[in-house]
Scaffold this motif. Structure first.
Motif, PDB file in Angstrom:
ATOM      1  N   ASP A   1       0.828  -1.207   0.000  1.00 52.05           N
ATOM      2  CA  ASP A   1       0.000   0.000   0.000  1.00 52.05           C
ATOM      3  C   ASP A   1       0.860   1.253   0.000  1.00 52.05           C
ATOM      4  O   ASP A   1       0.416   2.316  -0.440  1.00 52.05           O
ATOM      5  N   LEU A   2       2.098   1.126   0.496  1.00 47.36           N
ATOM      6  CA  LEU A   2       3.084   2.206   0.416  1.00 47.36           C
ATOM      7  C   LEU A   2       4.461   1.558   0.380  1.00 47.36           C
ATOM      8  O   LEU A   2       4.788   0.743   1.250  1.00 47.36           O
ATOM      9  N   PHE A   3       5.264   1.922  -0.626  1.00 55.13           N
ATOM     10  CA  PHE A   3       6.628   1.402  -0.753  1.00 55.13           C
ATOM     11  C   PHE A   3       7.592   2.482  -0.291  1.00 55.13           C
ATOM     12  O   PHE A   3       7.616   3.575  -0.841  1.00 55.13           O
ATOM     13  N   HIS A   4       8.414   2.165   0.718  1.00 51.03           N
ATOM     14  CA  HIS A   4       9.261   3.157   1.366  1.00 51.03           C
ATOM     15  C   HIS A   4      10.659   3.275   0.771  1.00 51.03           C
ATOM     16  O   HIS A   4      11.406   4.163   1.202  1.00 51.03           O
ATOM     17  N   ALA A   5      11.052   2.401  -0.133  1.00 48.47           N
ATOM     18  CA  ALA A   5      12.481   2.262  -0.429  1.00 48.47           C
ATOM     19  C   ALA A   5      12.827   2.388  -1.914  1.00 48.47           C
ATOM     20  O   ALA A   5      13.661   1.643  -2.428  1.00 48.47           O
ATOM     21  N   LEU A   6      12.235   3.346  -2.595  1.00 46.53           N
ATOM     22  CA  LEU A   6      12.594   3.590  -3.988  1.00 46.53           C
ATOM     23  C   LEU A   6      13.977   4.240  -4.035  1.00 46.53           C
ATOM     24  O   LEU A   6      14.177   5.333  -3.486  1.00 46.53           O
ATOM     25  N   ASP A   7      14.939   3.553  -4.666  1.00 47.55           N
ATOM     26  CA  ASP A   7      16.318   4.056  -4.621  1.00 47.55           C
ATOM     27  C   ASP A   7      17.031   4.081  -5.961  1.00 47.55           C
ATOM     28  O   ASP A   7      18.243   4.292  -6.007  1.00 47.55           O
ATOM     29  N   SER A   8      16.292   3.878  -7.065  1.00 47.21           N
ATOM     30  CA  SER A   8      16.945   3.951  -8.376  1.00 47.21           C
ATOM     31  C   SER A   8      15.911   4.181  -9.466  1.00 47.21           C
ATOM     32  O   SER A   8      14.728   3.851  -9.312  1.00 47.21           O
ATOM     33  N   VAL A   9      16.393   4.719 -10.577  1.00 49.25           N
ATOM     34  CA  VAL A   9      15.532   4.928 -11.743  1.00 49.25           C
ATOM     35  C   VAL A   9      15.053   3.586 -12.291  1.00 49.25           C
ATOM     36  O   VAL A   9      13.883   3.426 -12.654  1.00 49.25           O
ATOM     37  N   ARG A  10      15.933   2.600 -12.336  1.00 49.02           N
ATOM     38  CA  ARG A  10      15.557   1.295 -12.895  1.00 49.02           C
ATOM     39  C   ARG A  10      14.462   0.638 -12.060  1.00 49.02           C
ATOM     40  O   ARG A  10      13.544   0.015 -12.610  1.00 49.02           O
ATOM     41  N   LEU A  11      14.550   0.775 -10.750  1.00 56.03           N
ATOM     42  CA  LEU A  11      13.493   0.221  -9.911  1.00 56.03           C
ATOM     43  C   LEU A  11      12.186   0.974 -10.122  1.00 56.03           C
ATOM     44  O   LEU A  11      11.109   0.368 -10.150  1.00 56.03           O
ATOM     45  N   ALA A  12      12.254   2.284 -10.297  1.00 58.92           N
ATOM     46  CA  ALA A  12      11.042   3.056 -10.562  1.00 58.92           C
ATOM     47  C   ALA A  12      10.362   2.573 -11.835  1.00 58.92           C
ATOM     48  O   ALA A  12       9.136   2.392 -11.873  1.00 58.92           O
ATOM     49  N   ARG A  13      11.149   2.330 -12.882  1.00 60.60           N
ATOM     50  CA  ARG A  13      10.572   1.859 -14.144  1.00 60.60           C
ATOM     51  C   ARG A  13       9.927   0.485 -13.971  1.00 60.60           C
ATOM     52  O   ARG A  13       8.840   0.212 -14.516  1.00 60.60           O
ATOM     53  N   ALA A  14      10.592  -0.393 -13.209  1.00 58.96           N
ATOM     54  CA  ALA A  14      10.049  -1.743 -13.002  1.00 58.96           C
ATOM     55  C   ALA A  14       8.748  -1.689 -12.204  1.00 58.96           C
ATOM     56  O   ALA A  14       7.762  -2.353 -12.547  1.00 58.96           O
ATOM     57  N   LEU A  15       8.736  -0.917 -11.148  1.00 63.00           N
ATOM     58  CA  LEU A  15       7.517  -0.802 -10.342  1.00 63.00           C
ATOM     59  C   LEU A  15       6.378  -0.191 -11.144  1.00 63.00           C
ATOM     60  O   LEU A  15       5.219  -0.613 -11.023  1.00 63.00           O
ATOM     61  N   ASP A  16       6.693   0.794 -11.969  1.00 63.17           N
ATOM     62  CA  ASP A  16       5.672   1.416 -12.810  1.00 63.17           C
ATOM     63  C   ASP A  16       5.058   0.400 -13.765  1.00 63.17           C
ATOM     64  O   ASP A  16       3.827   0.334 -13.930  1.00 63.17           O
ATOM     65  N   LYS A  17       5.905  -0.419 -14.354  1.00 64.11           N
ATOM     66  CA  LYS A  17       5.426  -1.456 -15.286  1.00 64.11           C
ATOM     67  C   LYS A  17       4.467  -2.419 -14.593  1.00 64.11           C
ATOM     68  O   LYS A  17       3.374  -2.710 -15.096  1.00 64.11           O
ATOM     69  N   TRP A  18       4.876  -2.908 -13.415  1.00 66.36           N
ATOM     70  CA  TRP A  18       4.061  -3.928 -12.753  1.00 66.36           C
ATOM     71  C   TRP A  18       2.853  -3.329 -12.058  1.00 66.36           C
ATOM     72  O   TRP A  18       1.807  -3.999 -11.942  1.00 66.36           O
ATOM     73  N   ALA A  19       2.933  -2.094 -11.626  1.00 61.70           N
ATOM     74  CA  ALA A  19       1.746  -1.441 -11.069  1.00 61.70           C
ATOM     75  C   ALA A  19       0.696  -1.247 -12.167  1.00 61.70           C
ATOM     76  O   ALA A  19      -0.509  -1.402 -11.924  1.00 61.70           O
ATOM     77  N   ALA A  20       1.161  -0.941 -13.374  1.00 54.86           N
ATOM     78  CA  ALA A  20       0.232  -0.821 -14.499  1.00 54.86           C
ATOM     79  C   ALA A  20      -0.455  -2.149 -14.761  1.00 54.86           C
ATOM     80  O   ALA A  20      -1.671  -2.207 -14.985  1.00 54.86           O
ATOM     81  N   GLU A  21       0.322  -3.230 -14.724  1.00 52.97           N
ATOM     82  CA  GLU A  21      -0.279  -4.556 -14.946  1.00 52.97           C
ATOM     83  C   GLU A  21      -1.318  -4.872 -13.870  1.00 52.97           C
ATOM     84  O   GLU A  21      -2.358  -5.493 -14.150  1.00 52.97           O
ATOM     85  N   ALA A  22      -1.044  -4.437 -12.636  1.00 48.90           N
ATOM     86  CA  ALA A  22      -1.965  -4.693 -11.535  1.00 48.90           C
ATOM     87  C   ALA A  22      -3.151  -3.733 -11.515  1.00 48.90           C
ATOM     88  O   ALA A  22      -4.070  -3.881 -10.713  1.00 48.90           O
ATOM     89  N   GLY A  23      -3.115  -2.742 -12.403  1.00 52.71           N
ATOM     90  CA  GLY A  23      -4.210  -1.793 -12.486  1.00 52.71           C
ATOM     91  C   GLY A  23      -4.296  -0.848 -11.296  1.00 52.71           C
ATOM     92  O   GLY A  23      -5.386  -0.485 -10.857  1.00 52.71           O
ATOM     93  N   ARG A  24      -3.124  -0.446 -10.794  1.00 53.06           N
ATOM     94  CA  ARG A  24      -3.140   0.428  -9.629  1.00 53.06           C
ATOM     95  C   ARG A  24      -2.047   1.484  -9.747  1.00 53.06           C
ATOM     96  O   ARG A  24      -1.155   1.378 -10.583  1.00 53.06           O
ATOM     97  N   VAL A  25      -2.145   2.492  -8.907  1.00 48.92           N
ATOM     98  CA  VAL A  25      -1.101   3.498  -8.767  1.00 48.92           C
ATOM     99  C   VAL A  25      -0.456   3.282  -7.399  1.00 48.92           C
ATOM    100  O   VAL A  25      -1.145   3.303  -6.373  1.00 48.92           O
ATOM    101  N   LEU A  26       0.854   3.040  -7.394  1.00 47.03           N
ATOM    102  CA  LEU A  26       1.563   2.692  -6.171  1.00 47.03           C
ATOM    103  C   LEU A  26       2.180   3.936  -5.533  1.00 47.03           C
ATOM    104  O   LEU A  26       3.041   4.576  -6.139  1.00 47.03           O
ATOM    105  N   PRO A  27       1.791   4.289  -4.308  1.00 49.62           N
ATOM    106  CA  PRO A  27       2.463   5.381  -3.607  1.00 49.62           C
ATOM    107  C   PRO A  27       3.878   4.948  -3.202  1.00 49.62           C
ATOM    108  O   PRO A  27       4.065   3.827  -2.707  1.00 49.62           O
ATOM    109  N   VAL A  28       4.851   5.817  -3.415  1.00 52.04           N
ATOM    110  CA  VAL A  28       6.241   5.471  -3.124  1.00 52.04           C
ATOM    111  C   VAL A  28       6.932   6.605  -2.379  1.00 52.04           C
ATOM    112  O   VAL A  28       6.572   7.782  -2.509  1.00 52.04           O
TER     113      VAL A  28
END
Length: 241
Positions: free
Chosen positions: A110-137
């Motif tokens: 429900d909230l991800f506390h540890a975004l620490d790189s551009v590559r991780l941001a891109r990966a989370l964005d991809k999978w959040a889209a697949e899950a049909g949600r917007v992930l607070p980070v």
């Protein structure tokens, strides 16, 4: 006999007593800083704790639960769904994350506390889209200067926030950081407080942020004094592992 899936009353009472004591300490720290203690969210860190303990924590009134590992988050959110899945608890993923675990993180946290790189941001964005949600980070910032700590360097904070803001399925809402461990009480002012002050300055410099996650069992009172909106507490609630 306690029914299946019901919390152990003795454990509920023990956790409720500890939670009351922690909240009292939060209130006293907030009062010293001229803050409203209601503005501080207590995240109960349930990492490595069995599901029976988590159920007892929820029965004791704790609704914000923190996990370090994705596998534990998946298992425990299967039993106790988070807000994103229609449940009445909020699951915080507070530990560092490898990109190959981003799919489950994006679907369950429900909230991800540890975004620490551009590559991780891109990966989370991809999978959040697949899950049909917007992930607070939250962008994690290395405020202690320790090589062992994860997080971006302070001067890279704004850039990573900007990248996250460009991701359609991420919502950057704040910052997270960890101070060095205080080896003695004097370190709370010599080492811990300056680190938290650094994170607070970065937070204040970015308009629109609402979450400042800092402080654990050994230093959460200093964090509250320095402006934390979320403190991540495990040992003070559940005892030593």
């Amino acid at each position: 006999m306690t029914p299946a899936h019901a919390a152990d009353p003795a454990l509920v009472d023990a956790i409720a007593d500890r939670a009351h004591a922690v909240r009292q300490r939060i209130a006293e720290a907030a009062d010293r800083a001229g803050r409203d203690p209601a503005d501080v969210t207590l995240v109960a860190v349930t990492k490595t704790r069995p599901i029976e303990t988590v159920r007892a924590a929820v029965a004791a009134g704790l609704r914000d639960l923190g996990e370090n590992r994705v596998g534990e988050l998946v298992d425990k959110s299967d039993a106790l769904p988070g807000e994103g899945d229609g449940g009445d608890v909020r699951w915080h993923l507070i530990g560092s994350l490898q990109r190959n675990k981003a799919r489950d993180a994006a679907a369950r946290a429900d909230l991800f506390h540890a975004l620490d790189s551009v590559r991780l941001a891109r990966a989370l964005d991809k999978w959040a889209a697949e899950a049909g949600r917007v992930l607070p980070v939250l962008v994690q910032v290395n405020i202690s200067g320790e090589d062992a700590k994860h997080g971006v360097e302070p001067d890279a904070t704004a850039d990573l926030l900007g990248v996250a803001a460009e991701c359609a399925h991420l919502r950057p809402v704040g910052l997270m950081g960890m101070a060095a461990i205080a080896e003695d009480p004097g370190d709370l002012d010599r080492v811990v407080r300056p680190a938290f002050q650094k994170l607070r300055r970065l937070f204040d410099a970015e308009p629109g942020l609402t979450v400042l996650s800092m402080g654990m069992s050994g230093d959460f009172e200093v964090a509250v004094e320095e402006g934390a909106t979320h403190v991540r507490v495990g040992t003070a609630l559940f005892g030593p592992r």
